[in-house]
Each structure stands twice: as C-alpha cells, then as structure tokens.
Design a protein around this motif. Structure first.
Motif, PDB file in Angstrom:
ATOM      1  N   LYS A  26       0.865  -1.189   0.000  1.00 32.00           N
ATOM      2  CA  LYS A  26       0.000   0.000   0.000  1.00 32.00           C
ATOM      3  C   LYS A  26       0.898   1.234   0.000  1.00 32.00           C
ATOM      4  CE  LYS A  26      -3.979   2.177   1.382  1.00 32.00           C
ATOM      5  NZ  LYS A  26      -4.650   2.674   0.240  1.00 32.00           N
ATOM      6  N   TYR A  27       0.690   2.128  -0.950  1.00 35.19           N
ATOM      7  CA  TYR A  27       1.525   3.316  -1.112  1.00 35.19           C
ATOM      8  C   TYR A  27       0.805   4.528  -0.541  1.00 35.19           C
ATOM      9  CZ  TYR A  27       4.565   0.453  -3.884  1.00 35.19           C
ATOM     10  OH  TYR A  27       5.426  -0.536  -4.269  1.00 35.19           O
ATOM     11  N   THR A  28       1.476   5.223   0.391  1.00 34.17           N
ATOM     12  CA  THR A  28       0.897   6.410   1.024  1.00 34.17           C
ATOM     13  C   THR A  28       1.946   7.503   1.145  1.00 34.17           C
ATOM     14  OG1 THR A  28       1.401   5.496   3.214  1.00 34.17           O
ATOM     15  CG2 THR A  28      -0.827   5.127   2.376  1.00 34.17           C
ATOM     16  N   ASN A  29       1.463   8.716   1.316  1.00 32.06           N
ATOM     17  CA  ASN A  29       2.330   9.888   1.521  1.00 32.06           C
ATOM     18  C   ASN A  29       3.415   9.990   0.454  1.00 32.06           C
ATOM     19  OD1 ASN A  29       0.906  10.455   3.943  1.00 32.06           O
ATOM     20  ND2 ASN A  29       2.196   8.993   5.021  1.00 32.06           N
ATOM     21  N   CYS A  30       3.061   9.698  -0.767  1.00 31.13           N
ATOM     22  CA  CYS A  30       4.052   9.644  -1.847  1.00 31.13           C
ATOM     23  C   CYS A  30       4.132  10.967  -2.605  1.00 31.13           C
ATOM     24  CB  CYS A  30       3.711   8.524  -2.828  1.00 31.13           C
ATOM     25  SG  CYS A  30       3.897   6.887  -2.109  1.00 31.13           S
ATOM     26  N   ASP A  62      -3.968   4.008  -5.347  1.00 31.82           N
ATOM     27  CA  ASP A  62      -3.341   4.506  -4.121  1.00 31.82           C
ATOM     28  C   ASP A  62      -2.684   5.857  -4.367  1.00 31.82           C
ATOM     29  OD1 ASP A  62      -4.032   2.207  -2.731  1.00 31.82           O
ATOM     30  OD2 ASP A  62      -2.000   1.363  -2.719  1.00 31.82           O
ATOM     31  N   GLY A  99       8.026   8.564   0.049  1.00 31.73           N
ATOM     32  CA  GLY A  99       6.765   7.947   0.430  1.00 31.73           C
ATOM     33  C   GLY A  99       6.939   6.732   1.310  1.00 31.73           C
ATOM     34  N   GLU A 100       5.841   6.042   1.496  1.00 33.80           N
ATOM     35  CA  GLU A 100       5.809   4.859   2.347  1.00 33.80           C
ATOM     36  C   GLU A 100       5.106   3.726   1.614  1.00 33.80           C
ATOM     37  OE1 GLU A 100       3.649   6.117   5.787  1.00 33.80           O
ATOM     38  OE2 GLU A 100       5.215   7.519   6.408  1.00 33.80           O
ATOM     39  N   THR A 102       3.479   0.042   2.642  1.00 33.04           N
ATOM     40  CA  THR A 102       3.064  -0.707   3.826  1.00 33.04           C
ATOM     41  C   THR A 102       2.537  -2.077   3.426  1.00 33.04           C
ATOM     42  OG1 THR A 102       2.424   1.375   4.877  1.00 33.04           O
ATOM     43  CG2 THR A 102       1.592  -0.652   5.877  1.00 33.04           C
TER      44      THR A 102
END
Length: 126
Positions: A26-30, A62, A99-100, A102
C-alpha cells in the motif's frame, strides 16, 4: 523508484511469503515526479505480459490515478497508441521520490527516500 517497480516488490518479511496480502504494498504519503523517456511501444507491449494488472490498478489508485481500465488491455486495445502512451507515461515516466510502502499483512512500513526504496529489515524481522 519508477512506478513500474511497484509491480515487482512485496514484503520481505518471511512470515508474509505465504500470504497474498503482502502484494501489492500500500503506497501512502508519496511524492511523484515525471521524467521524460523515449516512447517505446514494443517495450510496453512486452511488459504487459509480466504485469499483475489488478496490482497495477490498485497501486495507481493509491497514488490518485483512477484512469486505468479495470481489465488488462488485450486484442485490438493493444493497437491504441494513446493507451500505450498513457501506460508508458505511468510505468516509465512516473517516479516515486518520497513515500511509504506498507505491507497489508504485517503492517511493516518501507520508506522511499530520494527515489530509493529501503527494504532492509531490522534483525528481529529478517
């Protein structure tokens, strides 16, 4: 990290190997940037066979791109130069700089800094 890479990475933790929840991450804050590349439709066509399309669509969503068709292009759709150009832009010209990532199974977060994903695990998880 080129967007294309997202289709080939999964959680490195051994307990996540046996589960389907470790892929895609899961890709976040990218943060994304575009970098121009020469368009090579033959490369895009050859990559389509290797891509997990549902994972590609999920990661694109995402990152805020909901324009991909839900089903992998095939047949006459592969003659659509605009579609191939859009895939080229997404897969090769879109880079994740920060990014992150998860794992949806164990919750471990992998960070992307300066376009480099860090998959090193702390000793207790390796």
């Amino acid at each position: 990290m080129k967007f294309l890479t997202t289709n080939f990475v999964k959680c490195s933790i051994k307990t996540c190997d046996a589960t389907t929840e470790s892929f895609p991450l899961k890709y976040t804050n990218c943060e994304l940037i575009q970098s121009s590349q020469d368009f090579n439709p033959d490369f895009i066509l050859s990559m389509l066979d290797r891509l997990d399309w549902s994972a590609l669509v999920k990661v694109a969503q995402d990152l805020g791109n909901s324009a991909l068709p839900p089903v992998k292009p095939e047949g006459e759709m592969l003659n659509d130069v605009n579609l191939l150009q859009d895939l080229h832009t997404l897969l090769l010209e879109t880079c994740i700089t920060e990014g992150e990532m998860t794992c949806q199974h164990c919750g471990h977060i992998y960070y992307i800094k300066n376009s480099i994903p860090n998959f090193l695990l702390p000793p207790h998880l390796a």
